[in-house]
Design a protein around this motif. Structure first.
Motif, PDB file in Angstrom:
ATOM      1  N   MET A 158      26.728  76.001  46.592  1.00  0.00           N
ATOM      2  CA  MET A 158      25.712  74.953  46.633  1.00  0.00           C
ATOM      3  C   MET A 158      24.542  75.504  47.427  1.00  0.00           C
ATOM      4  N   THR A 159      23.342  75.404  46.848  1.00  0.00           N
ATOM      5  CA  THR A 159      22.142  75.879  47.535  1.00  0.00           C
ATOM      6  C   THR A 159      21.045  74.824  47.460  1.00  0.00           C
ATOM      7  N   PHE A 160      20.102  74.942  48.381  1.00  0.00           N
ATOM      8  CA  PHE A 160      18.911  74.100  48.413  1.00  0.00           C
ATOM      9  C   PHE A 160      17.722  75.035  48.532  1.00  0.00           C
TER      10      PHE A 160
ATOM     11  N   GLU B 234      18.223  71.152  44.604  1.00  0.00           N
ATOM     12  CA  GLU B 234      19.645  71.321  44.886  1.00  0.00           C
ATOM     13  C   GLU B 234      20.285  71.995  43.678  1.00  0.00           C
ATOM     14  N   SER B 235      21.051  73.046  43.912  1.00  0.00           N
ATOM     15  CA  SER B 235      21.745  73.740  42.826  1.00  0.00           C
ATOM     16  C   SER B 235      23.227  73.850  43.151  1.00  0.00           C
ATOM     17  N   ASN B 236      24.029  73.620  42.135  1.00  0.00           N
ATOM     18  CA  ASN B 236      25.481  73.764  42.250  1.00  0.00           C
ATOM     19  C   ASN B 236      25.931  74.686  41.132  1.00  0.00           C
ATOM     20  N   SER B 237      26.636  75.741  41.492  1.00  0.00           N
ATOM     21  CA  SER B 237      27.110  76.662  40.467  1.00  0.00           C
ATOM     22  C   SER B 237      28.584  76.953  40.688  1.00  0.00           C
ATOM     23  N   ALA B 238      29.247  77.323  39.607  1.00  0.00           N
ATOM     24  CA  ALA B 238      30.660  77.675  39.670  1.00  0.00           C
ATOM     25  C   ALA B 238      30.896  78.925  38.830  1.00  0.00           C
ATOM     26  N   ASP B 239      31.715  79.830  39.347  1.00  0.00           N
ATOM     27  CA  ASP B 239      32.163  80.985  38.578  1.00  0.00           C
ATOM     28  C   ASP B 239      33.439  80.558  37.870  1.00  0.00           C
TER      29      ASP B 239
ATOM     30  N   VAL C 244      30.909  71.041  51.718  1.00  0.00           N
ATOM     31  CA  VAL C 244      29.726  71.879  51.953  1.00  0.00           C
ATOM     32  C   VAL C 244      28.496  71.052  52.318  1.00  0.00           C
ATOM     33  N   ALA C 245      28.481  69.782  51.909  1.00  0.00           N
ATOM     34  CA  ALA C 245      27.367  68.884  52.229  1.00  0.00           C
ATOM     35  C   ALA C 245      27.867  67.454  52.159  1.00  0.00           C
ATOM     36  N   ILE C 246      27.132  66.575  52.847  1.00  0.00           N
ATOM     37  CA  ILE C 246      27.473  65.152  52.854  1.00  0.00           C
ATOM     38  C   ILE C 246      26.207  64.394  52.473  1.00  0.00           C
TER      39      ILE C 246
ATOM     40  N   ARG D 178      20.066  60.845  52.113  1.00  0.00           N
ATOM     41  CA  ARG D 178      20.096  61.847  53.190  1.00  0.00           C
ATOM     42  C   ARG D 178      21.199  62.844  52.851  1.00  0.00           C
ATOM     43  N   ILE D 179      20.872  64.120  52.927  1.00  0.00           N
ATOM     44  CA  ILE D 179      21.833  65.192  52.673  1.00  0.00           C
ATOM     45  C   ILE D 179      21.979  65.981  53.965  1.00  0.00           C
ATOM     46  N   VAL D 180      23.199  66.143  54.420  1.00  0.00           N
ATOM     47  CA  VAL D 180      23.482  66.925  55.623  1.00  0.00           C
ATOM     48  C   VAL D 180      24.298  68.146  55.216  1.00  0.00           C
ATOM     49  N   VAL D 181      23.826  69.307  55.604  1.00  0.00           N
ATOM     50  CA  VAL D 181      24.556  70.567  55.420  1.00  0.00           C
ATOM     51  C   VAL D 181      24.986  70.995  56.823  1.00  0.00           C
ATOM     52  N   PRO D 182      26.237  70.720  57.205  1.00  0.00           N
ATOM     53  CA  PRO D 182      26.660  71.020  58.578  1.00  0.00           C
ATOM     54  C   PRO D 182      26.623  72.500  58.924  1.00  0.00           C
ATOM     55  N   ASP D 183      26.848  73.366  57.930  1.00  0.00           N
ATOM     56  CA  ASP D 183      26.889  74.805  58.160  1.00  0.00           C
ATOM     57  C   ASP D 183      26.169  75.492  57.006  1.00  0.00           C
ATOM     58  N   GLY D 184      24.948  75.912  57.254  1.00  0.00           N
ATOM     59  CA  GLY D 184      24.161  76.556  56.210  1.00  0.00           C
ATOM     60  C   GLY D 184      23.374  77.717  56.771  1.00  0.00           C
ATOM     61  N   GLU D 185      22.769  78.456  55.864  1.00  0.00           N
ATOM     62  CA  GLU D 185      22.013  79.635  56.281  1.00  0.00           C
ATOM     63  C   GLU D 185      20.968  79.958  55.215  1.00  0.00           C
ATOM     64  N   VAL D 186      19.794  80.412  55.655  1.00  0.00           N
ATOM     65  CA  VAL D 186      18.793  80.909  54.716  1.00  0.00           C
ATOM     66  C   VAL D 186      19.327  82.234  54.182  1.00  0.00           C
ATOM     67  N   THR D 187      19.573  82.289  52.870  1.00  0.00           N
ATOM     68  CA  THR D 187      20.145  83.492  52.272  1.00  0.00           C
ATOM     69  C   THR D 187      19.172  84.218  51.348  1.00  0.00           C
ATOM     70  N   GLU D 188      18.052  83.592  51.051  1.00  0.00           N
ATOM     71  CA  GLU D 188      17.013  84.230  50.234  1.00  0.00           C
ATOM     72  C   GLU D 188      15.664  83.709  50.669  1.00  0.00           C
ATOM     73  N   VAL D 189      14.681  84.576  50.620  1.00  0.00           N
ATOM     74  CA  VAL D 189      13.294  84.163  50.844  1.00  0.00           C
ATOM     75  C   VAL D 189      12.448  84.725  49.717  1.00  0.00           C
ATOM     76  N   GLY D 190      11.336  84.036  49.423  1.00  0.00           N
ATOM     77  CA  GLY D 190      10.414  84.518  48.408  1.00  0.00           C
ATOM     78  C   GLY D 190       9.366  85.411  49.042  1.00  0.00           C
ATOM     79  N   ASP D 191       8.499  85.935  48.206  1.00  0.00           N
ATOM     80  CA  ASP D 191       7.392  86.757  48.695  1.00  0.00           C
ATOM     81  C   ASP D 191       6.409  85.878  49.457  1.00  0.00           C
ATOM     82  N   LEU D 192       5.846  86.428  50.523  1.00  0.00           N
ATOM     83  CA  LEU D 192       4.818  85.736  51.296  1.00  0.00           C
ATOM     84  C   LEU D 192       3.474  86.325  50.869  1.00  0.00           C
ATOM     85  N   VAL D 193       2.656  85.494  50.235  1.00  0.00           N
ATOM     86  CA  VAL D 193       1.385  85.957  49.667  1.00  0.00           C
ATOM     87  C   VAL D 193       0.237  85.521  50.574  1.00  0.00           C
TER      88      VAL D 193
END
Length: 187
Positions: A77-79, A50-55, A171-173, A133-148
């Motif tokens: 907030m990302t997972f 879990e990452s939380n960042s702020a500008d 953003v999450a509960i 338990r972490i619930v993200v009611p509205d999320g999206e895959v925004t990055e993927v890594g390389d598939l080797v």
């Protein structure tokens, strides 16, 4: 100060889920997930990050250049997890906007340019009798890594999920049945 080693938690095991956005999520740490929530399957031993960042913008004073205020101009907030179980769900999360089709044991995945694919996501983290338990009611895959593709490694689908805010900014509960969450701090 009294320390309490019984309140040290380790994410021994857990699970990650994806469901259509709008799916009614559980409202506690241990109730079953709804039928629409699909377990993503085996996750690498890196677990879930879990990452939380702020500008933050610093406001400097003319007199002496001292910082007199900081303003948060954005946050995120990302997972991040790496699924190591190949499934229809994992393939469709990794190849956002694409669908696996087929019958009689023969499948096709026509990979399209990524498009919007917002979903509900959930994460269970377990340490013995303690559950988070972490619930993200509205999320999206925004990055993927390389598939080797390699002879001595599992296919690994690295996914970064961004949590989007609801109208009230949530953003999450997080839910827990861990008594440490309500315990007074050690003194």
């Amino acid at each position: 100060m009294t320390l309490n080693a019984n309140q040290v938690r380790v994410a021994i095991t857990g699970a990650a889920y994806a469901a259509p956005r709008g799916t009614k999520a559980p409202t506690d740490a241990t109730s079953p997930w709804p039928a629409d929530a699909v377990d993503i399957g085996w996750i690498s031993d890196d677990g879930i990050t879990e990452s939380n960042s702020a500008d933050v913008t610093e406001i400097k004073a003319w007199q002496g250049g001292a910082t007199v205020r900081k303003v948060v101009s954005g946050s995120e907030m990302t997972f991040k997890l790496t699924a190591i179980e190949t499934s229809k769900t994992t393939l469709e999360l990794y190849h956002k906007g694409s669908k696996v089709t087929g019958a009689s044991g023969k499948a096709v995945l026509a990979i399209k340019a990524p498009g919007p694919d917002r979903r509900m996501f959930g994460f269970d983290v377990v340490d013995g009798d303690s559950h988070i338990r972490i619930v993200v009611p509205d999320g999206e895959v925004t990055e993927v890594g390389d598939l080797v593709y390699k002879g001595d490694e599992a296919l690994a689908y690295e996914l970064t999920i961004t949590a989007y805010p609801a109208a009230d900014g949530t953003v999450a509960i997080k839910f827990s049945d861990d008594p440490a969450w309500l315990a007074a701090p050690s003194s």
